[in-house]
Design an enzyme around this catalytic site. Structure first.
Site, short mmCIF file in Angstrom:
data_model
loop_
_atom_site.label_atom_id
_atom_site.label_comp_id
_atom_site.label_asym_id
_atom_site.label_seq_id
_atom_site.Cartn_x
_atom_site.Cartn_y
_atom_site.Cartn_z
N CYS A 220 94.74 35.91 67.63
CA CYS A 220 94.42 35.48 66.26
C CYS A 220 93.76 36.62 65.50
CB CYS A 220 93.49 34.28 66.25
SG CYS A 220 93.12 33.76 64.56
N ALA B 232 94.12 33.20 56.36
CA ALA B 232 92.90 33.61 57.04
C ALA B 232 92.08 32.36 57.33
CB ALA B 232 92.11 34.59 56.17
#
Lengths: 301, 256
Positions: free
Chosen positions: A130, A70
């Site tokens: 993303c 992340a």
């Protein structure tokens, strides 16, 4: 020696092996380990309009045969890229492509426009996939109309090879691929990471500061091969395959499924020399199977 | 220059229940290594572990072309590494990161738990410069301070344990000789300990270097997973650390 050269739109790759954005820095990080000029291409880290700090630590968790990340597009921003990074890496004798990211259509266009001015960057990979940014990112890539809209706007300002990176976190990746092809993409690359999550049961909380993150590594490979195969049969533009490739046989699966080129990602973290080993492995395979040109096996499935 | 090399395990030493040390021989000439640098170890033989594990360099012996890793068994990766035997091969990416500056004429080295690992080679490097160090090692119990005697040739050794089973009872920062009398402090260990030591040093105006142990994937600054919050934004612990000047970590240490 078999011919390993392939083409993605106007870009000639000396072999089909490229590096996946976000796993290879700006290439320089790997220069101690491999001869970067042996690669077909290097896709450098996702670049946005402004410098970004990314998400809070912890932003990585190992999972069976893979990892969650992340990172959230931490990068120096397009201006610093053009002024500081580009002059250092433009001399590397391979195709250097920039992954272009953003939170709005204006940001994507602005970054693409600035990268368009760099003579030694023959193409961009537009990251509409993303999963780790709150705004934009995957949002554009999960809806065919929005995906087409961002691609057609970027197409207006970007004249060189435009590859669009797709997310697997959709019901039909074929619909998204067709939409971006229609909107002017020269190629599609897939798959970006799969949205995932892992929980530390001892501490009774998620491993990642963002709770969810992007899954990558060998665990995603069968899904990626399936999606590349589906998309390669549905669009006319060249497909770039990625997702869990860590050896030449993995790369060959993607090529046979229809990818004209491949990207190596997470495997770079385990073995920084893996990309060159894959190039050598493709050459060995061609010799063993008496294949003169790697293009002869692309899309045979 | 970073390298990737197969080393041979020439010595395996069990250090109590939780720790073991592996001494690894380079097949040729070991490149020069700075105190505080680390290696990324490949973990073979288990499907559960994919990524390498970052491990501090505990000791270096250039004459023997060996380096030693002190490893605490904490999870799947280190549990697998604990099964390695003398004669086995271990693949390393090394030497990684920025080490300690080895500055100061009267330094204090403060280590806790597995964080004592890089301090042995650091104490050796100070000794090589003609500087005697004071070494303060802490742990919850004496079993959690796996290496003690090895430090003795390099300076004055102090021990703190929370249960009082060895040395003074309490935290390292409560030790009677933990003070601002030193001109340089180097620390590595559990995060709360490093924050306490770093805060103290910054408040007293003593130079201080902190060696962080964030979780990593690549170890070479490519994946950006291991970042720490610094006063200049997110920085990769693997590349810009693991050793940071405490003055750059004020926010991380909770100093306004």
């Amino acid at each position: 020696m078999a011919k390993l050269e392939t083409k993605i739109h106007n870009i000639t790759l000396k072999n089909p092996v490229m590096t996946a954005s976000g796993t290879f820095g700006y290439g320089e990080e790997f220069a101690d380990f491999i001869d970067l000029t042996r690669l077909g291409g290097i896709i450098v880290k996702g670049t946005t309009g402004e410098r970004r700090q990314g998400n809070a630590y912890p932003r990585m968790a190992e999972t069976p045969s893979g990892m969650l990340n992340a990172v959230g597009l931490q990068n120096v921003g397009v201006e610093n890229f053009c002024k500081q990074v580009y002059p250092r890496i433009k001399v590397i004798d391979t195709n250097i492509l920039v992954n272009v990211s953003g939170s709005s259509i204006e940001e994507y266009c602005s970054v693409a426009e600035q990268i368009n001015e760099l003579p030694n960057i023959p193409g961009i990979e537009l990251n509409i996939s993303c999963p780790n940014v709150k705004k934009g990112g995957m949002g554009f890539g999960t809806n065919p109309e929005m995906a087409a809209q961002v691609v057609s706007e970027v197409r207006k300002v970007y004249g060189k090879t435009l590859i669009v990176k797709l997310t697997p976190n959709v019901t039909s990746i074929v619909d998204i691929a067709k939409a971006v092809e229609q909107a002017g993409a020269d190629s599609v690359s897939l798959i970006n990471t799969m949205l995932g999550m892992a929980i530390d049961v001892e501490r009774q909380r998620p491993y990642l500061s963002t709770i969810t993150g992007g899954l990558s590594g060998p665990c995603v490979k069968p899904v990626a091969v399936r999606m590349v195969w589906q998309v390669a049969h549905a669009v006319q533009i060249p497909v770039v395959g990625l997702g869990g490739i860590s050896c030449a046989n993995d790369a060959l699966e993607f090529l046979m499924a229809g990818a004209k080129a491949i990207e190596v990602g997470t495997a770079n973290f385990v073995d920084p020399t893996v990309t060159v080993k894959i190039v050598e492995g493709l050459q060995d395979y061609c010799q063993r199977h008496k294949i003169d040109d790697i293009n002869d096996i692309i899309g045979i499935i | 220059m970073k390298h990737i090399t197969d080393f041979t395990i020439v010595r395996r030493e069990q250090l109590g229940q939780h720790y073991f040390a592996l001494t690894l021989r380079h097949p040729g000439t070991l490149p020069s290594i700075a105190a505080g640098q680390f290696v990324e170890v490949e973990v073979m033989g288990t499907r559960e572990v994919m990524l390498r594990r970052p491990i501090s360099i505990h000791d270096v012996n250039p004459a023997e072309n060996t380096l030693t890793l002190l490893i605490q068994v904490v999870g799947k990766g280190t549990r697998q590494l604990a099964t390695l035997q003398e004669g086995d091969t271990l693949n390393l990416i090394y030497p990684l990161g920025h080490g300690f500056s080895v500055e100061g004429r009267n330094p204090l080295l403060v280590g806790g738990g597995a964080g004592i690992a890089p301090l042995l080679y650091l104490a050796k490097c100070y000794k090589a410069k003609g500087v005697e160090t004071t070494i303060l090692l802490g742990g919850r119990t004496k079993e959690l301070i796996p290496v003690r005697e090895a430090f003795e040739p390099y300076g004055k050794l102090l021990i703190s344990t929370e249960d009082g089973s060895l040395g003074e009872k309490g935290m390292v920062t409560q030790h009677s000789l933990f003070s601002a009398a030193y001109d340089h402090i180097c620390t590595c260990g559990p995060t709360p300990m490093m924050k306490a030591v770093g805060r103290y040093a910054v408040e007293k105006g003593v130079d201080c270097e902190v060696s962080l142990e964030n979780m990593m994937a690549c170890g070479i600054g490519a994946c950006l997973c291991c970042v720490t919050d610094t006063d200049e934004g997110h920085k990769c612990v693997c590349k810009e650390g693991p050793v940071f000047d405490a003055l750059k970590l004020k926010k991380w240490m909770g100093i306004e």
